[in-house]
Design a protein around this motif. Sequence first.
Motif, PDB file in Angstrom:
ATOM      1  N   ILE A  83      10.452   1.349  12.445  1.00  0.00           N
ATOM      2  CA  ILE A  83       9.279   0.471  12.524  1.00  0.00           C
ATOM      3  C   ILE A  83       9.441  -0.747  13.321  1.00  0.00           C
ATOM      4  CG2 ILE A  83       7.051  -0.560  11.546  1.00  0.00           C
ATOM      5  CD1 ILE A  83       7.626   1.460   9.217  1.00  0.00           C
ATOM      6  N   LYS A  84       9.613  -0.907  14.528  1.00  0.00           N
ATOM      7  CA  LYS A  84      10.025  -2.090  15.169  1.00  0.00           C
ATOM      8  C   LYS A  84       8.955  -3.020  15.113  1.00  0.00           C
ATOM      9  CE  LYS A  84      13.058   0.440  18.381  1.00  0.00           C
ATOM     10  NZ  LYS A  84      13.216   0.426  19.685  1.00  0.00           N
ATOM     11  N   SER A  85       7.561  -2.756  15.160  1.00  0.00           N
ATOM     12  CA  SER A  85       6.555  -3.872  14.984  1.00  0.00           C
ATOM     13  C   SER A  85       5.570  -3.438  13.963  1.00  0.00           C
ATOM     14  CB  SER A  85       6.008  -3.905  16.421  1.00  0.00           C
ATOM     15  OG  SER A  85       5.339  -2.708  16.795  1.00  0.00           O
ATOM     16  N   ILE A  86       4.949  -4.290  13.409  1.00  0.00           N
ATOM     17  CA  ILE A  86       3.916  -4.235  12.502  1.00  0.00           C
ATOM     18  C   ILE A  86       2.571  -5.035  12.616  1.00  0.00           C
ATOM     19  CG2 ILE A  86       3.097  -4.436   9.974  1.00  0.00           C
ATOM     20  CD1 ILE A  86       5.967  -4.332   9.261  1.00  0.00           C
ATOM     21  N   TYR A  87       1.489  -3.895  12.775  1.00  0.00           N
ATOM     22  CA  TYR A  87       0.285  -4.772  13.152  1.00  0.00           C
ATOM     23  C   TYR A  87      -0.451  -4.931  11.635  1.00  0.00           C
ATOM     24  CZ  TYR A  87       0.937  -3.140  17.882  1.00  0.00           C
ATOM     25  OH  TYR A  87       1.282  -3.121  19.152  1.00  0.00           O
ATOM     26  N   ILE A  88      -0.450  -6.180  11.335  1.00  0.00           N
ATOM     27  CA  ILE A  88      -0.924  -6.592   9.968  1.00  0.00           C
ATOM     28  C   ILE A  88      -2.284  -6.022   9.380  1.00  0.00           C
ATOM     29  CG2 ILE A  88      -1.403  -8.500   8.382  1.00  0.00           C
ATOM     30  CD1 ILE A  88       0.700 -10.040  10.016  1.00  0.00           C
ATOM     31  N   GLU A  89      -3.248  -5.932  10.610  1.00  0.00           N
ATOM     32  CA  GLU A  89      -4.714  -5.535  10.277  1.00  0.00           C
ATOM     33  C   GLU A  89      -4.667  -4.095   9.750  1.00  0.00           C
ATOM     34  OE1 GLU A  89      -7.188  -7.645   9.759  1.00  0.00           O
ATOM     35  OE2 GLU A  89      -6.127  -9.434  10.506  1.00  0.00           O
ATOM     36  N   GLU A  90      -3.702  -3.298  10.468  1.00  0.00           N
ATOM     37  CA  GLU A  90      -3.855  -1.942  10.196  1.00  0.00           C
ATOM     38  C   GLU A  90      -3.034  -1.506   8.703  1.00  0.00           C
ATOM     39  OE1 GLU A  90      -1.975  -0.113  13.424  1.00  0.00           O
ATOM     40  OE2 GLU A  90      -3.443  -0.576  14.967  1.00  0.00           O
ATOM     41  N   LYS A  91      -1.971  -2.641   8.459  1.00  0.00           N
ATOM     42  CA  LYS A  91      -1.127  -2.317   7.181  1.00  0.00           C
ATOM     43  C   LYS A  91      -1.394  -2.967   6.063  1.00  0.00           C
ATOM     44  CE  LYS A  91       1.368   0.727   9.308  1.00  0.00           C
ATOM     45  NZ  LYS A  91       1.257   2.240   8.672  1.00  0.00           N
ATOM     46  N   ARG A  92      -2.463  -3.858   6.063  1.00  0.00           N
ATOM     47  CA  ARG A  92      -3.036  -4.760   4.857  1.00  0.00           C
ATOM     48  C   ARG A  92      -3.492  -4.195   3.988  1.00  0.00           C
ATOM     49  NH1 ARG A  92      -6.386  -9.065   7.126  1.00  0.00           N
ATOM     50  NH2 ARG A  92      -4.647 -10.090   7.541  1.00  0.00           N
ATOM     51  N   GLN A  93      -3.167  -4.392   2.617  1.00  0.00           N
ATOM     52  CA  GLN A  93      -3.253  -3.818   1.523  1.00  0.00           C
ATOM     53  C   GLN A  93      -3.953  -4.945   0.523  1.00  0.00           C
ATOM     54  OE1 GLN A  93      -0.124  -1.426   0.356  1.00  0.00           O
ATOM     55  NE2 GLN A  93      -0.395   0.031   1.495  1.00  0.00           N
ATOM     56  N   GLN A  94      -4.954  -4.657  -0.120  1.00  0.00           N
ATOM     57  CA  GLN A  94      -5.404  -5.624  -1.486  1.00  0.00           C
ATOM     58  C   GLN A  94      -4.897  -4.969  -2.648  1.00  0.00           C
ATOM     59  OE1 GLN A  94      -9.499  -6.625  -1.042  1.00  0.00           O
ATOM     60  NE2 GLN A  94      -8.692  -8.599  -0.016  1.00  0.00           N
ATOM     61  N   LYS A  95      -4.149  -5.821  -3.408  1.00  0.00           N
ATOM     62  CA  LYS A  95      -3.624  -5.542  -4.497  1.00  0.00           C
ATOM     63  C   LYS A  95      -4.057  -6.566  -5.839  1.00  0.00           C
ATOM     64  CE  LYS A  95       0.052  -2.439  -2.939  1.00  0.00           C
ATOM     65  NZ  LYS A  95       1.527  -2.011  -3.165  1.00  0.00           N
ATOM     66  N   ASN A  96      -4.207  -5.980  -7.074  1.00  0.00           N
ATOM     67  CA  ASN A  96      -4.404  -6.948  -8.195  1.00  0.00           C
ATOM     68  C   ASN A  96      -3.091  -7.345  -8.725  1.00  0.00           C
ATOM     69  OD1 ASN A  96      -7.419  -6.809  -8.208  1.00  0.00           O
ATOM     70  ND2 ASN A  96      -6.905  -4.778  -8.990  1.00  0.00           N
ATOM     71  N   ALA A  97      -3.104  -8.445  -9.250  1.00  0.00           N
ATOM     72  CA  ALA A  97      -1.841  -9.024  -9.917  1.00  0.00           C
ATOM     73  C   ALA A  97      -2.189  -9.613 -11.114  1.00  0.00           C
ATOM     74  CB  ALA A  97      -0.968  -9.879  -9.036  1.00  0.00           C
TER      75      ALA A  97
END
Length: 224
Positions: A83-97
């Motif tokens: 994976i040479k580049s990451i598109y944040i909008e496609e890989k964004r996840q919301q998690k509770n903490a």
Amino acid sequence: MEYFDKEYCLEVWGDMACFTRPELKVERVSYDVITPSAARAVFESIFWKDAIRWEVTKIEVLNPIKWTAIRRNEVGAVAGKNIKSIYIEEKRQQKNALLLKDVRYRIYAKLIFIPVRDRKNMKHDPGFDENPGKYNAMFERRAAKGQCFNQPYLGTREFAASFRLIDKNAEDLRPAIDENRDFGIMLYDMDFSDIKNVQPMFYRAKMVQGAIMVPAYNSEEILR
């Protein structure tokens, strides 16, 4: 073989902290108090050389244990060979903490000096120019001035920690919280003796009158 260990004390604090439980993979949930490995990392952020190692001996909890829950955006991918580049909008996840808030600790650790002849990958002793006093003085000077190589943090890098060097024998030290609690099995540190097979180590963490005694690295109390 290790020599001339000297114990130091730091007071550390911050608005929020997350000492993540390794058994919970998806949602981040903090331990109730700082782990020995996180405490060690604070000392190492101020001073570290291959001639020394830090061993945490005691943790005192100064503020009541308080919790807060938040939702955070995280990126569900890591850049690498595939994976040479990451598109944040496609890989964004919301998690509770589930995090700690308004934390303050006094952490004690020994600065253990390791002579050249006992260090890995060292085949000769360069002479008599190294001594534990030199490293003690370097740490004391940096800690007293608030200097650090990296900003210390409370579990994760987004939760920065403030610190100050404490005289552990001072009579006016702020008392630890008046509370006893058994936290059960807690992460102690990671065993890097086999770099190809790093393993976690655990211990039974018990707080008595706000103080947690931390066993030595080679103690039988450490669960490997």
